[in-house]
Enzyme design. Structure first.
Site, PDB file in Angstrom:
ATOM      1  N   ASP A 213       1.090  -1.195   0.212  1.00 13.14           N
ATOM      2  CA  ASP A 213      -0.107  -0.180   0.108  1.00 13.14           C
ATOM      3  C   ASP A 213       0.890   1.254   0.050  1.00 13.14           C
ATOM      4  O   ASP A 213       2.290   1.245  -0.280  1.00 13.14           O
ATOM      5  CB  ASP A 213      -0.910  -0.131   1.299  1.00 13.14           C
ATOM      6  CG  ASP A 213      -0.208   0.194   2.559  1.00 13.14           C
ATOM      7  OD1 ASP A 213       0.869   0.107   2.564  1.00 13.14           O
ATOM      8  OD2 ASP A 213      -1.192   0.181   3.283  1.00 13.14           O
TER       9      ASP A 213
ATOM     10  N   CYS B  53       2.933  -3.361   3.995  1.00 16.47           N
ATOM     11  CA  CYS B  53       2.190  -2.133   4.531  1.00 16.47           C
ATOM     12  C   CYS B  53       2.913  -1.296   5.515  1.00 16.47           C
ATOM     13  O   CYS B  53       4.074  -1.717   5.575  1.00 16.47           O
ATOM     14  CB  CYS B  53       0.789  -2.539   4.670  1.00 16.47           C
ATOM     15  SG  CYS B  53       0.449  -3.682   6.195  1.00 16.47           S
TER      16      CYS B  53
ATOM     17  N   THR C 204       2.599  -2.041   8.920  1.00 16.44           N
ATOM     18  CA  THR C 204       2.923  -2.721   9.703  1.00 16.44           C
ATOM     19  C   THR C 204       3.010  -4.125   9.509  1.00 16.44           C
ATOM     20  O   THR C 204       3.553  -5.224  10.274  1.00 16.44           O
ATOM     21  CB  THR C 204       1.995  -3.095  10.921  1.00 16.44           C
ATOM     22  OG1 THR C 204       0.630  -3.191  10.328  1.00 16.44           O
ATOM     23  CG2 THR C 204       1.463  -1.616  11.734  1.00 16.44           C
TER      24      THR C 204
ATOM     25  N   HIS D 111       8.996 -24.370   8.328  1.00 13.03           N
ATOM     26  CA  HIS D 111       7.917 -25.187   9.164  1.00 13.03           C
ATOM     27  C   HIS D 111       6.736 -24.778   8.674  1.00 13.03           C
ATOM     28  O   HIS D 111       6.031 -25.851   8.744  1.00 13.03           O
ATOM     29  CB  HIS D 111       7.873 -24.487  10.596  1.00 13.03           C
ATOM     30  CG  HIS D 111       8.998 -25.017  11.371  1.00 13.03           C
ATOM     31  ND1 HIS D 111       9.086 -25.180  12.733  1.00 13.03           N
ATOM     32  CD2 HIS D 111      10.468 -25.267  11.088  1.00 13.03           C
ATOM     33  CE1 HIS D 111      10.417 -25.415  13.385  1.00 13.03           C
ATOM     34  NE2 HIS D 111      11.059 -25.766  12.200  1.00 13.03           N
TER      35      HIS D 111
ATOM     36  N   HIS E 117       5.908 -31.354   9.510  1.00 11.03           N
ATOM     37  CA  HIS E 117       5.207 -30.227   9.446  1.00 11.03           C
ATOM     38  C   HIS E 117       4.104 -30.285   8.063  1.00 11.03           C
ATOM     39  O   HIS E 117       3.229 -29.505   8.208  1.00 11.03           O
ATOM     40  CB  HIS E 117       6.213 -29.262   8.937  1.00 11.03           C
ATOM     41  CG  HIS E 117       7.395 -28.893   9.820  1.00 11.03           C
ATOM     42  ND1 HIS E 117       7.201 -28.370  11.066  1.00 11.03           N
ATOM     43  CD2 HIS E 117       8.511 -29.131   9.720  1.00 11.03           C
ATOM     44  CE1 HIS E 117       8.268 -28.302  11.615  1.00 11.03           C
ATOM     45  NE2 HIS E 117       9.200 -28.845  10.995  1.00 11.03           N
TER      46      HIS E 117
HETATM   47  C1  RB5 Z   1      -2.033   2.562   6.608  1.00 10.98           C
HETATM   48  O1  RB5 Z   1      -1.956   3.865   7.510  1.00 10.98           O
HETATM   49  C2  RB5 Z   1      -1.724   1.326   7.539  1.00 10.98           C
HETATM   50  O2  RB5 Z   1      -3.073   1.360   8.391  1.00 10.98           O
HETATM   51  C3  RB5 Z   1      -1.483   0.160   6.691  1.00 10.98           C
HETATM   52  O3  RB5 Z   1      -0.229   0.356   5.965  1.00 10.98           O
HETATM   53  C4  RB5 Z   1      -1.026  -1.243   7.726  1.00 10.98           C
HETATM   54  O4  RB5 Z   1      -0.269  -0.819   8.430  1.00 10.98           O
HETATM   55  C5  RB5 Z   1      -2.292  -1.709   8.002  1.00 10.98           C
HETATM   56  O5  RB5 Z   1      -2.179  -2.838   8.738  1.00 10.98           O
END
Ligand code: RB5
Length: 153
Positions: A12, A70, A72, A103, A138
């Protein structure tokens, strides 16, 4: 269907810059693999499930692997795991990247550009791409995961 050598990559807006850096390096350092960018193509705000869907669908149809980035890595992994046949793993270092392949036979890795720097991201990708699934005990566990997809309790 045979596993292809194309790795599908998506992000993203939060992962866009790291994805660009990574793609440049991976294409140069791993010439035997092909990397296909599934977007996003700008830093304009967008919705990560759209790109998780693009990459996950290709990974399942072409029997290959994918990388999703993304902010996180969490949203991407939640979304990608909704597609049948996907085993997406959130990773944060080379050890988690290696183990999710050995695994769990993870066919997608997800990480967060707000949590992982470029050097660690490169280490994660290179380690994961060269690691093989160990099979054996596994495989039975993965069969149970596939069964969960087929039959909801
Ligand atoms: C975008 O601000 C953020 O929410 C997205 O990149 C991601 O981290 C969501 O899990």
């Amino acid at each position: 269907m045979a596993e292809t050598n194309t790795i599908f990559v998506g992000s993203d807006h939060a992962g866009y810059s790291l994805k660009k850096t990574l793609l440049e390096i991976l294409k140069k350092d791993l010439p035997n693999l092909r990397f296909e960018d599934c977007g996003t193509d700008t830093e304009a705000s967008c919705d990560y499930p759209d790109f998780a869907k693009k990459v996950a669908t290709q990974v399942v149809h072409k029997q290959t692997r994918g990388i999703l980035i993304c902010g996180t890595g969490i949203g991407m992994s939640i979304a990608a795991n909704k597609i049948h046949g996907v085993r997406a793993a959130e990773v944060w270092d080379a050890t988690s990247a290696r183990l999710c392949r050995e695994h769990n036979n993870a066919n997608i890795i997800c990480f967060g550009a707000r949590l992982v720097g470029p050097e660690t991201a490169i280490d994660i990708c290179k380690t994961w791409l060269k690691t093989e699934f160990l099979g054996g005990r596994h495989q039975g566990r993965l069969d149970k995961i596939a069964e969960l997809e087929r039959k909801q309790p």
